[in-house]
Each structure stands twice: as structure tokens, then as C-alpha cells.
Design an enzyme around this catalytic site. Structure first.
Site, PDB file in Angstrom:
ATOM      1  N   SER A 171      36.009  52.158  30.102  1.00 18.15           N
ATOM      2  CA  SER A 171      37.367  51.792  30.516  1.00 18.15           C
ATOM      3  C   SER A 171      37.924  52.794  31.509  1.00 18.15           C
ATOM      4  O   SER A 171      38.141  53.968  31.185  1.00 18.15           O
ATOM      5  CB  SER A 171      38.296  51.721  29.302  1.00 18.15           C
ATOM      6  OG  SER A 171      39.640  51.656  29.762  1.00 18.15           O
ATOM      7  N   ASP A 193      36.632  42.761  36.480  1.00 22.67           N
ATOM      8  CA  ASP A 193      37.726  41.806  36.725  1.00 22.67           C
ATOM      9  C   ASP A 193      37.240  40.543  37.431  1.00 22.67           C
ATOM     10  O   ASP A 193      37.994  39.584  37.595  1.00 22.67           O
ATOM     11  CB  ASP A 193      38.827  42.473  37.569  1.00 22.67           C
ATOM     12  CG  ASP A 193      39.594  43.491  36.737  1.00 22.67           C
ATOM     13  OD1 ASP A 193      39.477  43.464  35.496  1.00 22.67           O
ATOM     14  OD2 ASP A 193      40.296  44.321  37.333  1.00 22.67           O
ATOM     15  N   LYS A 239      41.349  41.806  27.944  1.00 14.45           N
ATOM     16  CA  LYS A 239      42.041  41.722  29.241  1.00 14.45           C
ATOM     17  C   LYS A 239      43.344  40.934  29.079  1.00 14.45           C
ATOM     18  O   LYS A 239      43.798  40.719  27.966  1.00 14.45           O
ATOM     19  CB  LYS A 239      41.113  41.080  30.276  1.00 14.45           C
ATOM     20  CG  LYS A 239      39.827  41.855  30.498  1.00 14.45           C
ATOM     21  CD  LYS A 239      40.120  43.231  31.036  1.00 14.45           C
ATOM     22  CE  LYS A 239      38.867  44.085  31.104  1.00 14.45           C
ATOM     23  NZ  LYS A 239      39.139  45.470  31.417  1.00 14.45           N
ATOM     24  N   ARG A 297      43.948  36.127  36.767  1.00 13.25           N
ATOM     25  CA  ARG A 297      42.593  35.964  37.325  1.00 13.25           C
ATOM     26  C   ARG A 297      41.945  34.677  36.836  1.00 13.25           C
ATOM     27  O   ARG A 297      41.156  34.056  37.540  1.00 13.25           O
ATOM     28  CB  ARG A 297      41.720  37.169  36.999  1.00 13.25           C
ATOM     29  CG  ARG A 297      42.301  38.460  37.587  1.00 13.25           C
ATOM     30  CD  ARG A 297      41.270  39.514  37.857  1.00 13.25           C
ATOM     31  NE  ARG A 297      41.914  40.791  38.115  1.00 13.25           N
ATOM     32  CZ  ARG A 297      42.455  41.157  39.270  1.00 13.25           C
ATOM     33  NH1 ARG A 297      42.431  40.336  40.300  1.00 13.25           N
ATOM     34  NH2 ARG A 297      43.025  42.335  39.416  1.00 13.25           N
TER      35      ARG A 297
HETATM   36  C1  S3P Z   1      41.719  48.930  35.808  1.00 19.60           C
HETATM   37  C2  S3P Z   1      40.693  49.053  34.902  1.00 19.60           C
HETATM   38  C3  S3P Z   1      40.100  47.897  34.207  1.00 19.60           C
HETATM   39  C4  S3P Z   1      40.469  46.597  34.883  1.00 19.60           C
HETATM   40  C5  S3P Z   1      41.939  46.533  35.222  1.00 19.60           C
HETATM   41  C6  S3P Z   1      42.302  47.642  36.186  1.00 19.60           C
HETATM   42  C7  S3P Z   1      42.242  50.154  36.457  1.00 19.60           C
HETATM   43  O1  S3P Z   1      40.590  47.867  32.868  1.00 19.60           O
HETATM   44  O2  S3P Z   1      40.101  45.525  34.067  1.00 19.60           O
HETATM   45  O3  S3P Z   1      42.270  45.290  35.816  1.00 19.60           O
HETATM   46  O4  S3P Z   1      42.982  50.047  37.447  1.00 19.60           O
HETATM   47  O5  S3P Z   1      41.910  51.247  35.981  1.00 19.60           O
HETATM   48  P1  S3P Z   1      39.852  48.632  31.646  1.00 19.60           P
HETATM   49  O6  S3P Z   1      39.974  50.068  31.858  1.00 19.60           O
HETATM   50  O7  S3P Z   1      40.577  48.157  30.417  1.00 19.60           O
HETATM   51  O8  S3P Z   1      38.429  48.142  31.687  1.00 19.60           O
END
Ligand code: S3P
Length: 472
Positions: A181, A335, A362, A417
């Protein structure tokens, strides 16, 4: 609000996508800590990024909005930022923005005021223990709401409910992230900026590294060694600031992804998208589509503020083959899962996707929402939950329902999305498609419908008031 999209065959022209959402959030946060003003251009005027901007303003930072994509943030240094947060109480609402809320929690780690971070119904269902637990290890007094599942914590998150008027000496952290993450990693890197010593994080799988790159641009003390990332507070004389005072945000690859896939699967498709962010920790979709035989040419490659960019020329020349997406690759296209599924339905063979567990957390449970909607269109899936694996079978003449006299009635689950991906199903040649609850497209791509119309889509938007606005 809902949209009915007519079947579409030809997509031609140039698409302009908005500024990157991840970079927009991060730019206002780092600018808030900088010692000198930061001029930001290419900012995403979508609701998600605006929530972070409004949070900065609510805290008391001076912001000058030049136009919707250009602003100046008058940061006065990390010390002053902490003073702004001392012994005040306020609530910051991040609406649908997980990135805003989770990264801000790191930014507020040294705050001594009583602060509540909250969001909309979707955000308040998402797991937060992944940030509250390590922040508590650093000494942050933070607690999330505990709903039916008492082992998890959700927003609203409460800072400093227990300790009043304390001084906050933040301890450094040595932490192996339990999940892939970028939001958790970034939250802890921002908290690490305020700690008294070196914080080291280890990622199980590489995720987007925008925070690391931008912190470097702002002169932070950050190092990367293999999977380990270390950060320390700036020493007395090192301050955070951009040398040029200007940060240009590149265009969002995740927004471009909808039009990339749409063009590839159109009967006749040929589009250009300029100045798109091509950070390799974001472009897993490009990697897999090229492997599937997609005709995507990249030109004019250069670097803007430590972020690679280029122009993408996409055509429908080649038919896509099936693919195998490993967990490592999925993390680099996390994403793009909803729009990737649309591409796989047109492939010549099944596609296997591994490591799908994080998709449940998500804006909606994206495996569940997409499988449910695409099954209505006749798609066939095999979900092997025990192995975190999904197999997608291409749509064939025999499993495509003949429903040309009716709209397919699909639900986005209020997930931006998912809504934009289902819109592209109009290219599958199976009839008009209705998608409900599309408002949240505004969180990341406010000009989505204008851009779609420009290259040949034909659709009708129906507002809740019953009025139909035709954008044909
Ligand atoms: C993001 C990290 C991702 C992604 C989100 C944006 C970011 O989430 O899905 O749309 O900007 O750091 P996760 O860290 O929960 O995977």
C-alpha cells in the site's frame, strides 16, 4: 445521476487528461511543510484533490488560487505547521479520498490539537488500522471508530482524544508493511519526517513511489536501499523547499488508462494523449497491454520534477492476446484493474490475475463490483478466493446476450473508476449500456464526458431531477 452510452465503434482524435491525483494530494501536503511558497501547476481540480487542498486551508495555511489547476501555497516550514496544529480542535472531511485521509494522518502525527479526520460513507467503510497501528507505535495518540468488526478501525479517526496539551515527541519506526500500500507507506514517511531519528520502512511489494520522489524534490532526507526506505527529519539548516519554487504535476496515467483501453478495443481507434505520467511504479497496465500485443507508441519522453512523462499514441491495429498478471505487476496497476477487465474481455484467450486481495478495500470492492456488472454482459469469471486469483474468459459470440433492444442496467457502486470502466463497455458491441451513480467521476476526472464526446462517444446523461442532458 446516470449515463446511457450508445454502442460505439470509432474513436479518433486527441484526449486531454487531468493532473495526476496522487501527485496533486502530495504536492499540497509537502508545500504546506515547505519553508518557501510553492507554485503548483497541473493540479487536479477533482473533488478528491480539492479535499486535501481544503484541509490545508482549514488548518490555516494561506493558499492563492490562480485558476482551477494552478495555485500557490504559502508554507512556512514544518515548525510553523506543527504550531498551527497545536491545541486547536477541528474536523477535516476528505469525502471520498482515501489518499487524502491516510496521508494527512501522517502529516498530523506531531499535532497536539484535537483533530478528527472523516469522509463519506464509502471512505468510512475502508480499513484504517493499517495506519493507526503503526502510528501508535510511533507514539501518536490516534484511534479509529470500531464498528461491527472490532478488530478493524475505520474513519472517523480521532487524534489526541486522550492527551491534552501534551508535547508530541514522535519516535522513529522500523516497520515491515504487512500489505502492498502506497498510502500506508506515504503516511508513515510523512510521520517519519517529524520523528526524532531514522524511520525505516520495508515494502513487501514495490508500490507507487511518488512520495519518495517528491520528498527528494523538496530536499528531504530520504534514502532507498533495495526494498527499504529510510527518512529522517531535516537537520536544523536543511529546510524543505523546491529549488525552483514551482512544481508541475504531470497528467494522470490512471485517467489516460480508460481511453487507452477504449481505443485498443474499438473497431477503429486512433488517439493521442500528451504529457502523461509514466512513472514505472504506475504503468503496469502499459507493460501488460504491450505484452498482449497492443499498439501503443511512446514518444517525447522526458522527466518533470523526478517523474517520467511521455506522449502516448494508441491504435486499434492489433488484437489483444490473453495475459498472466502476477501480484507484483498488479501492484503497479492497482487502480487499473476495472478498466483492464474490459480489455481482457476482448482478448483471444483467458487472462489470469493474481494478488487481488487489496482490491476489496478500494472505493468499492472492485472484484465484486466488476464481476457482478460484467457478468450481466455475459462475461464469465472464475474467482479462486483461497489463492487470491481471478480468471477472466473473453466474451464470445455464444456468451454475449442479445439485448440490443434494451439497456444493460449497470451499477457503479459510487466508484469513479468502476463507472468510467463500465462506460467503455459500450465498445464491446453488445448494445446500449446504462450506468447508475456516476457522480463520483468528479473525484478524479471532472472533464471525462467532454473528452469522451470529443473522440466520438455518444451518450446521454440523466440527472436525478429527471432531466436528460444530451451530450451527443
Ligand atoms: C494511492 C495508492 C493506492 C491507490 C490509490 C492512490 C496513492 O492505494 O489505489 O488510488 O496515491 O498513494 P493503496 O495504498 O490503498 O493501495
Amino acid at each position: 445521476m446516470e449515463v446511457v452510452v450508445e454502442p460505439c465503434e470509432v474513436l479518433l482524435g486527441e484526449v486531454d487528461v487531468p493532473g495526476d491525483k496522487s501527485l496533486s494530494h502530495r504536492s499540497v501536503m509537502l508545500a504546506a511543510l515547505a519553508n518557501t511558497p510553492t507554485h503548483i501547476s497541473g493540479f487536479l481540480p477533482g473533488l478528491d484533490a480539492l479535499a486535501s487542498l481544503q484541509a490545508i486551508q482549514k488548518i490555516g495555511l494561506q493558499v492563492e488560487i490562480i485558476n482551477p489547476t494552478e495555485l500557490i501555497i504559502y508554507g512556512q516550514g514544518m515548525r510553523d505547521f506543527t504550531h498551527l496544529l497545536a491545541n486547536h480542535s477541528f474536523t477535516l472531511d476528505f469525502e471520498n479520498a482515501g489518499t487524502g485521509l491516510r496521508l494527512f494522518s501522517g502529516l498530523l502525527a506531531s499535532a497536539t490539537g484535537q483533530i478528527i479526520l472523516t469522509g463519506d460513507a464509502s471512505l468510512c467503510k475502508r480499513p484504517m488500522k493499517r495506519i493507526t497501528a503503526p502510528l501508535r507505535q510511533m507514539g501518536v495518540d490516534i484511534a479509529g471508530a470500531r464498528l461491527s468488526d472490532i478488530t478493524e478501525e475505520k474513519a472517523p479517526l480521532f487524534f489526541n482524544l486522550n492527551k491534552k496539551n501534551k508535547t508530541n515527541n514522535l519516535m522513529p519506526l522500523n516497520y515491515v508493511l504487512p500489505q502492498a500500500s502506497a498510502q500506508v507507506k506515504s503516511c508513515l514517511l510523512l510521520a517519519g519526517l517529524f520523528a526524532t531519528g531514522k524511520t525505516t520502512l520495508t515494502e513487501p511489494i514495490q508500490t507507487r513511489d511518488h512520495t519518495e520522489r517528491m520528498l527528494k524534490e523538496f530536499g528531504a532526507n530520504i534514502q532507498k536501499k533495495g526494498q527499504d526506505i529510510s527518512i529522517e527529519a531535516p537537520s536544523k539548516n536543511d529546510k524543505l523547499s523546491l529549488i525552483s519554487g514551482h512544481y508541475e504535476i504531470v497528467k494522470d496515467f490512471s485517467s489516460a488508462a480508460f481511453f487507452i483501453v477504449a481505443t485498443l478495443i474499438a473497431k477503429q481507434g486512433d488517439i493521442l494523449i500528451r504529457k502523461v505520467g509514466l512513472n514505472p511504479t504506475r504503468t503496469g497496465l502499459l507493460t501488460v497491454l504491450l505484452k498482449m500485443g497492443a499498439d501503443i507508441q511512446i514518444s517525447n519522453q522526458h522527466v518533470i520534477h523526478n517523474e517520467p512523462v511521455g506522449d502516448l499514441h494508441v491504435t486499434s491495429k492489433n488484437k489483444l492476446t490473453g495475459a498472466h498478471v502476477s501480484s507484483d505487476l498488479l501492484a503497479l496497476m492497482i487502480d487499473e484493474f476495472p478498466i483492464f477487465l474490459i480489455a481482457t474481455l476482448t482478448a483471444s484467450a483467458p487472462t489470469i490475475i493474481e494478488g487481488i486481495q487489496e482490491l476489496a478495500y478500494k472505493e468499492s470492492n472492485r472484484v465484486e463490483t466488476m464481476v457482478k456488472n460484467l457478468s450481466q454482459l455475459g462475461a464469465k469469471f472464475e474467482l479462486i478466493t483461497a489463492e487470491n486469483k481471478l480468471i477472466v474468459y473473453p466474451l464470445s459470440g455464444s456468451n454475449t446476450p442479445n439485448q440490443s433492444h434494451l439497456d444493460f442496467d449497470l451499477h457503479s457502486a459510487k466508484d469513479h473508476r468502476v463507472a468510467m470502466s463500465l462506460f467503455m463497455a459500450a465498445l464491446l458491441g453488445i448494445g446500449p449500456i446504462k450506468i447508475r451513480e456516476i457522480e463520483n467521476i468528479n473525484t478524479s476526472f471532472p472533464q471525462f464526458f467532454e473528452e469522451a464526446k470529443k473522440i466520438g462517444f455518444c451518450f446521454k446523461i440523466i440527472t436525478n431531477q429527471g432531466g436528460a442532458k444530451c451530450l451527443q
